[in-house]
Design a protein around this motif. Sequence first.
Motif, PDB file in Angstrom:
ATOM      1  N   VAL A  31      13.139  67.232  70.973  1.00  0.00           N
ATOM      2  CA  VAL A  31      12.408  68.267  71.696  1.00  0.00           C
ATOM      3  C   VAL A  31      12.264  67.768  73.133  1.00  0.00           C
ATOM      4  O   VAL A  31      11.708  66.692  73.363  1.00  0.00           O
ATOM      5  CB  VAL A  31      11.030  68.538  71.071  1.00  0.00           C
ATOM      6  CG1 VAL A  31      10.256  69.563  71.904  1.00  0.00           C
ATOM      7  CG2 VAL A  31      11.181  69.015  69.627  1.00  0.00           C
ATOM      8  N   VAL A  32      12.789  68.542  74.079  1.00  0.00           N
ATOM      9  CA  VAL A  32      12.830  68.104  75.474  1.00  0.00           C
ATOM     10  C   VAL A  32      11.963  69.022  76.317  1.00  0.00           C
ATOM     11  O   VAL A  32      12.019  70.248  76.181  1.00  0.00           O
ATOM     12  CB  VAL A  32      14.275  68.114  76.001  1.00  0.00           C
ATOM     13  CG1 VAL A  32      14.317  67.683  77.470  1.00  0.00           C
ATOM     14  CG2 VAL A  32      15.147  67.192  75.160  1.00  0.00           C
ATOM     15  N   THR A  33      11.173  68.424  77.203  1.00  0.00           N
ATOM     16  CA  THR A  33      10.298  69.214  78.069  1.00  0.00           C
ATOM     17  C   THR A  33      10.364  68.733  79.512  1.00  0.00           C
ATOM     18  O   THR A  33      10.377  67.516  79.752  1.00  0.00           O
ATOM     19  CB  THR A  33       8.834  69.175  77.577  1.00  0.00           C
ATOM     20  OG1 THR A  33       8.016  69.928  78.471  1.00  0.00           O
ATOM     21  CG2 THR A  33       8.310  67.763  77.486  1.00  0.00           C
TER      22      THR A  33
ATOM     23  N   TYR B  16      10.628  64.257  74.087  1.00  0.00           N
ATOM     24  CA  TYR B  16      11.043  63.498  75.260  1.00  0.00           C
ATOM     25  C   TYR B  16      10.801  64.300  76.523  1.00  0.00           C
ATOM     26  O   TYR B  16      11.121  65.494  76.585  1.00  0.00           O
ATOM     27  CB  TYR B  16      12.541  63.157  75.198  1.00  0.00           C
ATOM     28  CG  TYR B  16      12.908  62.135  74.163  1.00  0.00           C
ATOM     29  CD1 TYR B  16      13.127  60.812  74.514  1.00  0.00           C
ATOM     30  CD2 TYR B  16      13.034  62.489  72.824  1.00  0.00           C
ATOM     31  CE1 TYR B  16      13.468  59.856  73.562  1.00  0.00           C
ATOM     32  CE2 TYR B  16      13.368  61.551  71.853  1.00  0.00           C
ATOM     33  CZ  TYR B  16      13.581  60.236  72.230  1.00  0.00           C
ATOM     34  OH  TYR B  16      13.903  59.308  71.281  1.00  0.00           O
ATOM     35  N   GLU B  17      10.266  63.641  77.535  1.00  0.00           N
ATOM     36  CA  GLU B  17      10.262  64.212  78.877  1.00  0.00           C
ATOM     37  C   GLU B  17      11.712  64.223  79.359  1.00  0.00           C
ATOM     38  O   GLU B  17      12.525  63.385  78.960  1.00  0.00           O
ATOM     39  CB  GLU B  17       9.372  63.351  79.783  1.00  0.00           C
ATOM     40  CG  GLU B  17       9.173  63.896  81.181  1.00  0.00           C
ATOM     41  CD  GLU B  17      10.223  63.405  82.138  1.00  0.00           C
ATOM     42  OE1 GLU B  17      10.413  64.038  83.185  1.00  0.00           O
ATOM     43  OE2 GLU B  17      10.863  62.361  81.833  1.00  0.00           O
TER      44      GLU B  17
ATOM     45  N   CYS C 120       2.718  67.472  79.461  1.00  0.00           N
ATOM     46  CA  CYS C 120       2.724  67.996  78.093  1.00  0.00           C
ATOM     47  C   CYS C 120       3.406  67.028  77.127  1.00  0.00           C
ATOM     48  O   CYS C 120       3.011  66.924  75.965  1.00  0.00           O
ATOM     49  CB  CYS C 120       3.397  69.363  78.067  1.00  0.00           C
ATOM     50  SG  CYS C 120       2.457  70.626  78.956  1.00  0.00           S
ATOM     51  N   ALA C 121       4.436  66.334  77.602  1.00  0.00           N
ATOM     52  CA  ALA C 121       5.076  65.321  76.761  1.00  0.00           C
ATOM     53  C   ALA C 121       4.074  64.236  76.395  1.00  0.00           C
ATOM     54  O   ALA C 121       4.027  63.772  75.246  1.00  0.00           O
ATOM     55  CB  ALA C 121       6.273  64.708  77.483  1.00  0.00           C
TER      56      ALA C 121
ATOM     57  N   LEU D 184      14.101  73.294  73.626  1.00  0.00           N
ATOM     58  CA  LEU D 184      13.394  73.240  74.898  1.00  0.00           C
ATOM     59  C   LEU D 184      11.932  73.605  74.686  1.00  0.00           C
ATOM     60  O   LEU D 184      11.605  74.686  74.202  1.00  0.00           O
ATOM     61  CB  LEU D 184      14.012  74.221  75.898  1.00  0.00           C
ATOM     62  CG  LEU D 184      13.236  74.399  77.215  1.00  0.00           C
ATOM     63  CD1 LEU D 184      13.221  73.106  78.016  1.00  0.00           C
ATOM     64  CD2 LEU D 184      13.798  75.551  78.030  1.00  0.00           C
ATOM     65  N   PHE D 185      11.038  72.690  75.040  1.00  0.00           N
ATOM     66  CA  PHE D 185       9.603  72.949  75.069  1.00  0.00           C
ATOM     67  C   PHE D 185       9.282  73.229  76.533  1.00  0.00           C
ATOM     68  O   PHE D 185       9.103  72.331  77.333  1.00  0.00           O
ATOM     69  CB  PHE D 185       8.860  71.729  74.530  1.00  0.00           C
ATOM     70  CG  PHE D 185       7.368  71.790  74.657  1.00  0.00           C
ATOM     71  CD1 PHE D 185       6.680  72.995  74.663  1.00  0.00           C
ATOM     72  CD2 PHE D 185       6.637  70.615  74.755  1.00  0.00           C
ATOM     73  CE1 PHE D 185       5.299  73.042  74.787  1.00  0.00           C
ATOM     74  CE2 PHE D 185       5.255  70.639  74.872  1.00  0.00           C
ATOM     75  CZ  PHE D 185       4.589  71.856  74.892  1.00  0.00           C
ATOM     76  N   VAL D 186       9.201  74.491  76.892  1.00  0.00           N
ATOM     77  CA  VAL D 186       9.178  74.866  78.302  1.00  0.00           C
ATOM     78  C   VAL D 186       7.816  74.644  78.953  1.00  0.00           C
ATOM     79  O   VAL D 186       7.731  74.389  80.149  1.00  0.00           O
ATOM     80  CB  VAL D 186       9.644  76.322  78.491  1.00  0.00           C
ATOM     81  CG1 VAL D 186       8.613  77.305  78.006  1.00  0.00           C
ATOM     82  CG2 VAL D 186      10.050  76.603  79.934  1.00  0.00           C
TER      83      VAL D 186
END
Length: 239
Positions: free
Chosen positions: A72-74, A103-104, A79-80, A5-7
Motif C-alpha cells: 500500500v503506497v501513499t 509505504y510512503e 498518513c503513512a 494507492l492510499f491517496v
Amino acid sequence: MRVALFVTCVNDAVYPSTGIATVRLLERLGVEVDFPEAQTCCGQPQFNTGYRAQTEPLVRRTAAVFEGYEYVVTPSGSCAAMVRQHYPKIGDASAASLASRTYELTEFLVDVLQVTDVGAYFPHTVTYHPSCHGLRMLGLGDRPRRLLEAVDGLELRELPGADECCGFGGTFALKNSDVSTAMGQDKVNNAVSTGADVLCGADNSCLMHIGGVLRREEAPLRALHLADILASTREEPLV
C-alpha cells in the motif's frame, strides 16, 4: 506485485493532481496500481486530537479496504506514519498487517523498487522541506533528496533550518494559530533565501500551510509535491 494507492483525504479533496502523478510515476516504472474506492480517512486527525474511540472504526475500515494488497503506497509521510506507528496499537491483527505493508512513496521507490533515477525531467531550482512525520517518525532520511538529485534539469538547493517544523501540525494550526503562522513564516523566509523556484515536500498538508504563507506574501516561489516533480518528463511535463 499488487499495489494499492492510499491517496489520503487532503490529496483526494484538495490536491488530486498528486494522486494522479503518483499513479503515472508508478505505472511508468512498471507497477500496476489499484485504487480502492472505498477508502476514506485513516483516522489521524481524530487520533491526534485525542478521540481514540472515534478513530477505531476508521482503523478497522481502512484495514479492510486494503486487505489483500502486497503493498500500500501513499504520497503522504503523515498518513503513512499514522498507519505504521499507531495502527498496531489501536486495531487488531488486520491493522497490524496493514502497517507492515504500508509505504510512503519515496520509501517504496528506493527500498522496494530500488530506483532513484525515475526518468523525470524538471528544469527548475528546487529546495526540499522534510516534514516532521517523514523525518522523525518514518526516518525517510536522504531518500527524497536522492530522488530529487537524480532528476534531469533539476538544481537542488539546501534549505536553511530544513529540520524545523513548518507549523502546520494538523489541529495544532487551528488551536495555536499565532504560533503556527509564525513558524510558517520562518519556513517561508528560509525557502525564499535559497532563491529557488519551487519549495518541494512529500506531504501536501505541510505544503498547504507553507503555500498559504507564500501566497499571502506573494513570494517568488511555489509549493509543489515531490510526486508531481518525479512524474514530470520531457514528453509529459505535468508541471
